[in-house]
Design a protein around this motif. Structure first.
Motif, mmCIF file in Angstrom:
data_model
loop_
_atom_site.group_PDB
_atom_site.id
_atom_site.type_symbol
_atom_site.label_atom_id
_atom_site.label_comp_id
_atom_site.label_asym_id
_atom_site.label_seq_id
_atom_site.Cartn_x
_atom_site.Cartn_y
_atom_site.Cartn_z
ATOM 1 N N TYR A 693 20.315 110.988 68.928
ATOM 2 C CA TYR A 693 21.749 110.699 68.770
ATOM 3 C C TYR A 693 22.077 109.385 69.466
ATOM 4 N N THR A 694 22.743 108.502 68.752
ATOM 5 C CA THR A 694 23.188 107.224 69.312
ATOM 6 C C THR A 694 24.668 107.072 69.015
ATOM 7 N N SER A 695 25.474 107.148 70.029
ATOM 8 C CA SER A 695 26.924 107.111 69.826
ATOM 9 C C SER A 695 27.377 105.788 69.226
ATOM 10 N N LEU A 696 26.661 104.701 69.526
ATOM 11 C CA LEU A 696 27.044 103.393 68.991
ATOM 12 C C LEU A 696 27.005 103.358 67.469
ATOM 13 N N ASP A 697 26.133 104.174 66.865
ATOM 14 C CA ASP A 697 26.092 104.232 65.397
ATOM 15 C C ASP A 697 27.433 104.681 64.835
ATOM 16 N N TYR A 698 28.026 105.682 65.479
ATOM 17 C CA TYR A 698 29.316 106.207 65.004
ATOM 18 C C TYR A 698 30.438 105.210 65.316
ATOM 19 N N TYR A 699 30.305 104.547 66.423
ATOM 20 C CA TYR A 699 31.288 103.535 66.807
ATOM 21 C C TYR A 699 31.284 102.373 65.803
ATOM 22 N N HIS A 700 30.119 101.918 65.419
ATOM 23 C CA HIS A 700 30.022 100.745 64.544
ATOM 24 C C HIS A 700 30.287 101.058 63.074
ATOM 25 N N HIS A 701 30.004 102.277 62.642
ATOM 26 C CA HIS A 701 30.045 102.576 61.213
ATOM 27 C C HIS A 701 31.284 103.362 60.781
ATOM 28 N N HIS A 702 32.165 103.678 61.705
ATOM 29 C CA HIS A 702 33.401 104.389 61.352
ATOM 30 C C HIS A 702 34.573 103.625 61.956
ATOM 31 N N LYS A 703 35.295 102.930 61.089
ATOM 32 C CA LYS A 703 36.383 102.069 61.547
ATOM 33 C C LYS A 703 37.418 102.832 62.358
ATOM 34 N N SER A 704 37.782 104.054 61.910
ATOM 35 C CA SER A 704 38.810 104.824 62.616
ATOM 36 C C SER A 704 38.337 105.230 64.000
ATOM 37 N N ILE A 705 37.045 105.535 64.128
ATOM 38 C CA ILE A 705 36.486 105.895 65.438
ATOM 39 C C ILE A 705 36.489 104.675 66.346
ATOM 40 N N GLN A 706 36.045 103.539 65.810
ATOM 41 C CA GLN A 706 36.020 102.319 66.613
ATOM 42 C C GLN A 706 37.416 101.964 67.117
ATOM 43 N N THR A 707 38.409 102.173 66.277
ATOM 44 C CA THR A 707 39.779 101.820 66.656
ATOM 45 C C THR A 707 40.246 102.628 67.858
ATOM 46 N N VAL A 708 40.061 103.966 67.805
ATOM 47 C CA VAL A 708 40.574 104.779 68.920
ATOM 48 C C VAL A 708 39.784 104.523 70.193
ATOM 49 N N VAL A 709 38.475 104.267 70.065
ATOM 50 C CA VAL A 709 37.686 103.974 71.268
ATOM 51 C C VAL A 709 38.143 102.658 71.881
ATOM 52 N N GLU A 710 38.345 101.649 71.050
ATOM 53 C CA GLU A 710 38.787 100.346 71.560
ATOM 54 C C GLU A 710 40.177 100.415 72.191
ATOM 55 N N GLN A 711 41.010 101.325 71.687
ATOM 56 C CA GLN A 711 42.355 101.442 72.248
ATOM 57 C C GLN A 711 42.355 101.921 73.698
ATOM 58 N N LEU A 712 41.233 102.428 74.161
ATOM 59 C CA LEU A 712 41.116 102.801 75.567
ATOM 60 C C LEU A 712 41.157 101.581 76.472
ATOM 61 N N VAL A 713 40.733 100.406 75.953
ATOM 62 C CA VAL A 713 40.522 99.258 76.833
ATOM 63 C C VAL A 713 41.168 97.967 76.333
ATOM 64 N N ASN A 714 41.832 97.997 75.183
ATOM 65 C CA ASN A 714 42.310 96.727 74.614
ATOM 66 C C ASN A 714 43.799 96.457 74.829
ATOM 67 N N GLY A 715 44.414 97.198 75.733
ATOM 68 C CA GLY A 715 45.817 96.965 76.009
ATOM 69 C C GLY A 715 46.766 97.793 75.165
ATOM 70 N N PHE A 716 46.222 98.679 74.350
ATOM 71 C CA PHE A 716 47.047 99.561 73.515
ATOM 72 C C PHE A 716 48.012 100.373 74.376
ATOM 73 N N PHE A 717 47.527 100.827 75.540
ATOM 74 C CA PHE A 717 48.371 101.543 76.493
ATOM 75 C C PHE A 717 48.850 100.551 77.546
ATOM 76 N N PRO A 718 50.136 100.298 77.606
ATOM 77 C CA PRO A 718 50.638 99.303 78.565
ATOM 78 C C PRO A 718 50.555 99.805 80.006
ATOM 79 N N ASN A 719 50.366 98.864 80.911
ATOM 80 C CA ASN A 719 50.455 99.131 82.361
ATOM 81 C C ASN A 719 49.406 100.112 82.881
ATOM 82 N N VAL A 720 48.243 100.185 82.218
ATOM 83 C CA VAL A 720 47.191 101.064 82.742
ATOM 84 C C VAL A 720 45.956 100.279 83.178
ATOM 85 N N GLY A 721 45.909 98.977 82.881
ATOM 86 C CA GLY A 721 44.786 98.154 83.309
ATOM 87 C C GLY A 721 43.461 98.685 82.809
ATOM 88 N N SER A 722 42.520 98.877 83.740
ATOM 89 C CA SER A 722 41.173 99.361 83.395
ATOM 90 C C SER A 722 41.046 100.867 83.577
#
Length: 797
Positions: A693-722
């Protein structure tokens, strides 16, 4: 107990005025609660005495259930229900202008547990008494329990759980039965009549003082006992500084699960565990010897059950008593010990299978350490005879190895029965996690699928549904829960559907009021109440639920044509104070809630609610109102679950993995009446063993999955930093240990099936009613009868 409303009112008013020295009209609701509790406890005292006397005179075998947790919830209403006087008291108090429900709210949940382990123990005590079986609980009287949870800016904040600040109306202190418990010191060896003997000297002694609480059976005369031990300074000289000694002594019964990330915390936890078993076993043996002469027959009259690994020190402690105080030989003592003690395993998680460092264990419990070492030596010699030359196997199975004492191994070797708590869990134990031990002791392993007390979780928690059921099939189901199967005849009955719908709406109104009161959020009563309430742990995958909510949010924002059945997503969970990852998930849930609840585009479709300080009394409001029960743990990780049973009993549909008791629920209700998804336990275990099992495969090949994972760190949530980098890294850098990304697509499809069914209300109600009809099997009455018949050997009083 009370012959009439008039008699009850007379006695109650007299008690209230005598207790507080003021007129009834001037009393507070809290005073009214305490007077009622005292009256009820005193009214059953004769039954309590008679029960104990019956056990003594008939010399019946009794079971003592040792557990680090007993999550009791509020007891007033439950005790009134079990005594068959709830309606009488409610009416009588109403005539006095007192609202019984408001009085019940004054009771603070007992701070004696945290999650499923403690709630199971509480349900078992209820069933033992209700089935007229001689069984008692032994636990610790925690001053502060775990903690009170507050959510501040989305973060969990822990406050002391002050559940005893108004006293505990149900307990009776038994100071005359206090027990001395010894720590530290040294062991002296000497010979007496040619026999090697041992004496624990220079020990630090503390007192274990018992507080007894009655356990009242449902409409029966049986009143069993929950004995809770309180740690107090011993009233004799010590070489220690008095204040330090007092503080360290009281700490033993101050908090449930003290932080054990350092040696000081480990010592305190180990002290707690020995304190529980040493005091309990002393009390058990003292009681036995009053009526029996030969200690070698102990197992014929006493069963000691250890609930998970926390009380496993009962094994070497019983050996110590039999060897050092009763002068049995090793073989005699070992025979009695293994025949007396049985063990329930509750987990396959390696971190939950306790291991104690020898450098902590040996100085704190010197005599117990000697006995554990001897048990290990003899067990390894036995293994050598079975598997000569197989050093790897012996090393894997040893009780003491690499500087650690493995408590689960000690539990298996020192007991006559080892049970899992769901079929799949027991099979995993036998075939994988404990296969080495199963090969040696195949007859010791068995399954006892968990259960819940339907009297609290249906009869008490959901009186409207209980009334509907009784009007339809009679009241025999209360004594014999398998009779709920008669409801299956109403699965297609439109009139019953209408009544059930009205009941569900009533319960949703009650919960909606609680949500508004506690959070200020107004929820849609016609939405799907989608609920995940349980301990916060990565394997329970609250994160999977949150990611699906984020996915729905993204679709609503991106696609103006996308519509969905309105949902209210409800969470409740405490994270262990030292479990930083779990606390990050709580913050994430609340950050998602802030985002969703403040967005007018999604407002018609979604609300996200986190109810702080999840506890039994809150669960009694949440569960009857639930439409969809989230049981989405990583397959193979949830031993059983009991929340899944409570929800199905109240007519919620389950969305879940094929894990724990979900599998048996599916067998009971049929595949059409539960919604399952995701990896199977076999697939998960294969990945753990073989990789692939390689989680990166699911991250790279499923746009909706990549979006929610990236929202953890791309500023989607204001005022939470890292804030959420730890979660992000766990998924991608640490390869997603619990397969959240792997199961996300399957979970999303299953949620679409939920929507499809919910749009067809007739179909939804059919499935709900079948779930209730099939829930009788999951009563703890069934579970306890199996324990009694197949492990403990009890007989009805």
């Amino acid at each position: 107990m009370f012959s009439s409303k008039e008699q009850f009112k007379r006695r109650y008013l007299q008690r209230l005025e005598m207790m507080y020295g003021k007129r009834f009209e001037d009393t507070t609701v809290m005073e009214q609660y305490h007077a009622l509790g005292q009256l009820v406890r005193e009214a059953i005292s004769s039954r309590w005495i008679e029960t104990n006397e019956a056990y003594r005179t008939t010399k019946q075998k009794q079971v003592y259930y040792l557990s680090i947790e007993f999550l009791l919830g509020r007891l007033l209403g439950n005790n009134l229900v079990n005594l068959g006087v709830y309606g009488l008291c409610e009416e009588a108090l109403g005539e006095l202008g007192i609202n019984l429900s408001e009085v019940e709210q004054c009771e603070i949940d007992a701070g004696l547990g945290n999650g499923g382990l403690g709630r199971l123990a509480a349900c078992f005590l209820d069933s033992l008494a209700s089935l007229d079986l001689p069984g008692h609980g032994c636990g610790i009287r925690y001053k502060h329990g775990l903690f009170d949870q507050k959510i501040v800016n989305g973060y969990q904040v822990e406050l002391p759980e002050q559940w005893l600040r108004h006293g505990n109306v149900w307990e009776v202190k038994r100071a005359d039965k206090a027990v001395q418990v010894r720590f530290w010191g040294e062991v002296e060896t000497y010979y007496v009549k040619g026999r090697l003997s041992f004496k624990h000297v220079n020990a630090e002694t503390i007192l274990a003082v018992p507080y007894d609480m009655p356990v009242i059976g449902y409409e029966t005369n049986t009143v069993n006992t929950l004995r809770l031990w309180n740690a107090e300074p011993a009233p004799f000289p010590t070489n220690r500084d008095a204040l330090t000694y007092k503080r360290e002594t009281e700490a033993v019964s101050e908090f449930l699960y003290p932080d054990d990330t350092n040696d000081e915390g480990k010592i305190l936890r180990l002290k707690q565990q020995y304190f529980l078993v040493a005091s309990s076993l002393h009390s058990i043996i003292r009681s036995y010897k009053k009526h029996h002469e030969d200690i070698q027959h102990l197992h014929e009259y006493v069963a000691i059950h250890i609930n998970d690994t926390h009380p496993v020190l009962a094994i070497p402690e019983l050996m110590r008593i039999l060897l050092d105080e009763e002068n049995l030989s090793w073989d005699e003592a070992w025979s009695v010990t293994t025949k007396t003690i049985s063990y329930t395993n509750h987990t396959t998680l390696s971190e939950a299978l306790e291991k104690w460092p020898e450098h902590i264990f040996k100085p704190l419990l010197p005599r117990i350490y000697m006995i554990v070492k001897e048990v290990n030596e003899r067990f390894c010699r036995e293994l050598w005879e079975l598997y000569p030359g197989e050093w790897d196997r012996i090393e894997r199975m040893a009780i003491v190895s690499h500087g650690l004492i493995r408590m689960a191994h000690l539990a298996i070797v020192g007991s006559h029965s080892i049970n899992g708590v769901a079929k799949i869990h027991s099979d995993i134990l036998k075939m994988r996690e404990m296969k080495d031990f199963y090969d040696v002791y195949p007859t010791r392993f068995n399954n006892k699928t968990n259960g819940i007390t339907h009297r609290r979780w249906l009869l008490k928690a959901n009186p409207e549904l209980s009334t509907l059921i009784s009007e339809s099939i009679g009241t025999d189901w209360i004594r014999s829960p398998m009779e709920l199967r008669m409801l299956e005849a109403y699965a297609d009955d439109s009139s019953f559907h209408h009544s059930f719908q009205a009941v569900k709406k009533k319960r949703k109104e009650i919960l909606a009021h609680r949500i508004k009161q506690q959070t200020g959020i107004v929820v849609d009563l016609d939405s799907i109440f989608d609920v995940q309430v349980k301990r916060l742990h990565a394997y329970k995958r609250q994160l999977l639920n949150v990611f699906h909510i984020m996915y729905l949010y993204n679709r609503l924002k991106e696609d103006s044509d996308f519509e969905m059945v309105p949902r209210t997503f409800i969470f409740g969970a405490k994270a262990s104070p030292g479990y930083h990852y779990a606390k990050k998930i709580i913050k994430l849930i609340n950050s998602v809630a802030d985002k969703v609840n403040s967005d007018p585009r999604v407002a018609p479709y979604m609300k996200v609610v986190f109810l702080e300080n999840y506890r039994v009394s809150l669960a009694e409001e949440i569960i009857p109102a639930t439409d969809l029960s989230e049981q989405i743990s990583t397959a193979s990780k949830e031993a059983s679950g009991t929340g899944n049973m409570k929800f199905m009993m109240n007519g919620a549909l389950t969305i879940g993995t094929l894990d724990g008791a979900n599998i048996e629920i599916r067998e009971a209700v049929g595949e059409d009446n539960i919604i399952t998804f995701g990896l199977t336990a076999e697939q998960v275990l294969h990945y753990y063993q073989k990789g692939g099992y390689t989680s990166l495969d699911y991250y790279h090949h499923h746009k909706s999955i990549q979006t929610v994972v990236e929202q953890l760190v791309n500023g989607f949530f204001p005022n939470v930093g890292s804030e959420f980098e730890m979660i992000y890294d766990s998924l991608l850098e640490q390869n997603d240990e619990f397969f959240v990304l792997k199961d996300l697509s399957s979970y999303s499809l299953a949620q679409q099936e939920v929507e499809r069914v919910y749009r067809d209300q007739r179909s939804w109600y059919q499935k709900s009613i079948i779930n209730i009809a099939k829930s009788g099997y999951f009563s703890s009455d069934r579970t306890i009868k199996q324990y009694s018949d197949e492990i403990w050997g009890l007989s009805i009083r």
